[in-house]
Design a protein around this motif. Structure first.
Motif, PDB file in Angstrom:
ATOM      1  N   ILE A   1       0.916  -1.188  -0.128  1.00  0.00           N
ATOM      2  CA  ILE A   1       0.023   0.035  -0.147  1.00  0.00           C
ATOM      3  C   ILE A   1       0.859   1.240   0.004  1.00  0.00           C
ATOM      4  O   ILE A   1       1.752   1.496   0.928  1.00  0.00           O
ATOM      5  N   LEU A   2       0.796   1.898  -0.789  1.00  0.00           N
ATOM      6  CA  LEU A   2       1.628   3.133  -1.171  1.00  0.00           C
ATOM      7  C   LEU A   2       1.000   4.401  -0.552  1.00  0.00           C
ATOM      8  O   LEU A   2      -0.314   4.729  -0.951  1.00  0.00           O
TER       9      LEU A   2
ATOM     10  N   ARG B   1      -3.711   6.983  -0.515  1.00  0.00           N
ATOM     11  CA  ARG B   1      -3.273   5.757  -0.436  1.00  0.00           C
ATOM     12  C   ARG B   1      -3.514   5.130  -1.707  1.00  0.00           C
ATOM     13  O   ARG B   1      -4.586   5.242  -2.313  1.00  0.00           O
ATOM     14  N   TRP B   2      -2.697   4.435  -2.316  1.00  0.00           N
ATOM     15  CA  TRP B   2      -2.719   3.833  -3.621  1.00  0.00           C
ATOM     16  C   TRP B   2      -2.195   2.448  -3.577  1.00  0.00           C
ATOM     17  O   TRP B   2      -1.439   1.929  -2.871  1.00  0.00           O
ATOM     18  N   ASP B   3      -2.693   1.790  -4.772  1.00  0.00           N
ATOM     19  CA  ASP B   3      -2.163   0.327  -5.215  1.00  0.00           C
ATOM     20  C   ASP B   3      -1.118   0.563  -6.179  1.00  0.00           C
ATOM     21  O   ASP B   3      -1.427   1.006  -7.423  1.00  0.00           O
ATOM     22  N   PRO B   4      -0.067   0.181  -5.856  1.00  0.00           N
ATOM     23  CA  PRO B   4       1.070   0.616  -6.811  1.00  0.00           C
ATOM     24  C   PRO B   4       0.981  -0.338  -8.137  1.00  0.00           C
ATOM     25  O   PRO B   4       1.508   0.062  -9.249  1.00  0.00           O
ATOM     26  N   ALA B   5       0.373  -1.487  -8.019  1.00  0.00           N
ATOM     27  CA  ALA B   5       0.328  -2.346  -9.241  1.00  0.00           C
ATOM     28  C   ALA B   5      -0.732  -1.832 -10.226  1.00  0.00           C
ATOM     29  O   ALA B   5      -0.487  -2.168 -11.420  1.00  0.00           O
ATOM     30  N   THR B   6      -1.682  -0.956  -9.806  1.00  0.00           N
ATOM     31  CA  THR B   6      -2.808  -0.444 -10.472  1.00  0.00           C
ATOM     32  C   THR B   6      -2.621   1.313 -10.832  1.00  0.00           C
ATOM     33  O   THR B   6      -3.073   1.655 -11.965  1.00  0.00           O
ATOM     34  N   GLY B   7      -2.351   1.651  -9.884  1.00  0.00           N
ATOM     35  CA  GLY B   7      -2.137   3.258  -9.959  1.00  0.00           C
ATOM     36  C   GLY B   7      -3.568   3.513  -9.326  1.00  0.00           C
ATOM     37  O   GLY B   7      -3.531   4.915  -9.557  1.00  0.00           O
ATOM     38  N   GLU B   8      -4.382   2.918  -8.750  1.00  0.00           N
ATOM     39  CA  GLU B   8      -5.764   3.313  -8.413  1.00  0.00           C
ATOM     40  C   GLU B   8      -5.828   3.739  -6.709  1.00  0.00           C
ATOM     41  O   GLU B   8      -4.842   3.003  -6.086  1.00  0.00           O
TER      42      GLU B   8
END
Length: 341
Positions: free
Chosen positions: A79-80, A91-98
């Motif tokens: 969790i970025l 907060r971001w999902d680094p795998a999707t950028g969402e």
């Protein structure tokens, strides 16, 4: 100039997909189980880089203002979390950028830590308050008045409780030399100071938590008052960093390199084999050292930059080697260090 690296620390992908302004933050984490670095810059974007290949992965249009801080948290360090200059923690999902859930309130330096089976992220705002959230649920866990605006924070678990190292400038009522910062260790749940605040050079107002011999430790600027019995604090030893046991406050080691320059960033890593390493950026150099002794590890410096000064560092381990990312002006420089014996 010795360059113990596997490859050049920036490549065509970084030149093509890099930030369009200065890079202000960098952090190590994972995306899809793969070690990655995330960088945040004045252009308001976060850029994800593969830590092994240094290749560009994706860009996240994160904030309408400069990104001041990024950190990875969560059970898989996937969790970025980012903080914009004018407010708002996302907060971001680094795998999707969402985005992951709604934004959190605050801005400023960020830090993350695990306590039991929960992961927390902390932000220190301009209102001199430290706020700590559960990074998965976004539940506000604690809010602490820390008496000063923070320039650097670190978060860790010590004996079953969260502690925070908050470093910030002097208040108007604090009479000392101008070139000083104050570092204070806080019990997050209780909202109380655990140790007497330490005066340190403001050019070395960096702090980081790590593990040494199974015990949590803090690395921060030296106590500028230690050799000044008259009460005046003169910050001549700007390059030095102290290593302290977080539970006892004991000084364990001091990293001192004459001619090294001001410490502008520090990062700690415990390798899969259990070895503890510290990495420091002084002016145009990055060095590795042993937090147990304060002595350098490997070559005199891992890299020397002539194009700009290093402002932030992040480190991770993959394939038995150490990958390092550094912010140098508008560049993200990534390389793998060898022979750290």
């Amino acid at each position: 100039m010795d360059r113990p690296v596997d490859e050049h620390p920036w490549n065509a992908a970084q030149a093509e997909h890099g930030h369009t302004g200065d890079v202000r933050a960098v952090a190590a984490g994972t995306s899809g189980g793969r070690p990655v670095f995330a960088s945040g810059g004045d252009d308001g974007t976060i850029r994800i880089w593969d830590a092994g290949t240094t290749d560009f992965v994706r860009v996240i249009e994160a904030h309408r203002e400069p990104v001041r801080a990024v950190v990875f948290a969560g059970p898989g360090d996937d969790i970025l979390v980012s903080a914009g200059e004018n407010g708002g923690v996302e907060r971001w999902d680094p795998a999707t950028g969402e985005r992951v859930g709604p934004p959190l309130r605050d801005a400023g330096p960020l830090a993350a830590a695990r306590l039991g089976d929960r992961w927390f992220v902390a932000a220190a705002g301009a209102d001199a308050r430290l706020r700590v959230w559960d990074v998965v649920t976004a539940e506000l866990h604690a809010e602490v008045g820390v008496r000063r605006e923070a320039t650097s924070i670190a978060l860790s678990e010590v004996d079953g409780r969260l502690v925070a190292l908050v470093i910030g400038g002097l208040r108007p009522d604090e009479k000392h030399w101008d070139d000083l910062a104050v570092g204070t260790l806080w019990d997050v749940a209780g909202g109380v100071e655990l140790r007497k605040p330490i005066l340190m050079p403001d050019e070395g107002d960096v702090g980081a938590f790590g593990v040494l011999g199974g015990r949590p430790v803090a690395v921060h600027g030296i106590d500028a008052a230690k050799n000044e019995p008259d009460g005046w604090c003169r910050p001549e030893e700007r390059a030095d960093l102290d290593v302290r046991d977080l539970a006892t406050g004991d000084l364990l080691a001091t990293f001192a390199q004459p001619g090294y320059g001001w410490n502008r960033a520090v990062a700690l890593l415990t390798t899969r084999s259990g070895r503890s390493l510290a990495f420091s950026a002084g002016d145009h150099k990055v060095m590795a050292w042993d937090p147990a002794t304060g002595g350098t590890v490997g070559p005199p410096h891992l890299w020397e930059f002539y194009t700009g000064e290093v402002s932030r560092l992040a480190v991770t381990e993959l394939d038995g080697q150490i990958a390092i990312a550094a912010c140098v002006d508008d560049q993200v420089c990534i390389w793998r260090a060898k022979d750290l014996n």
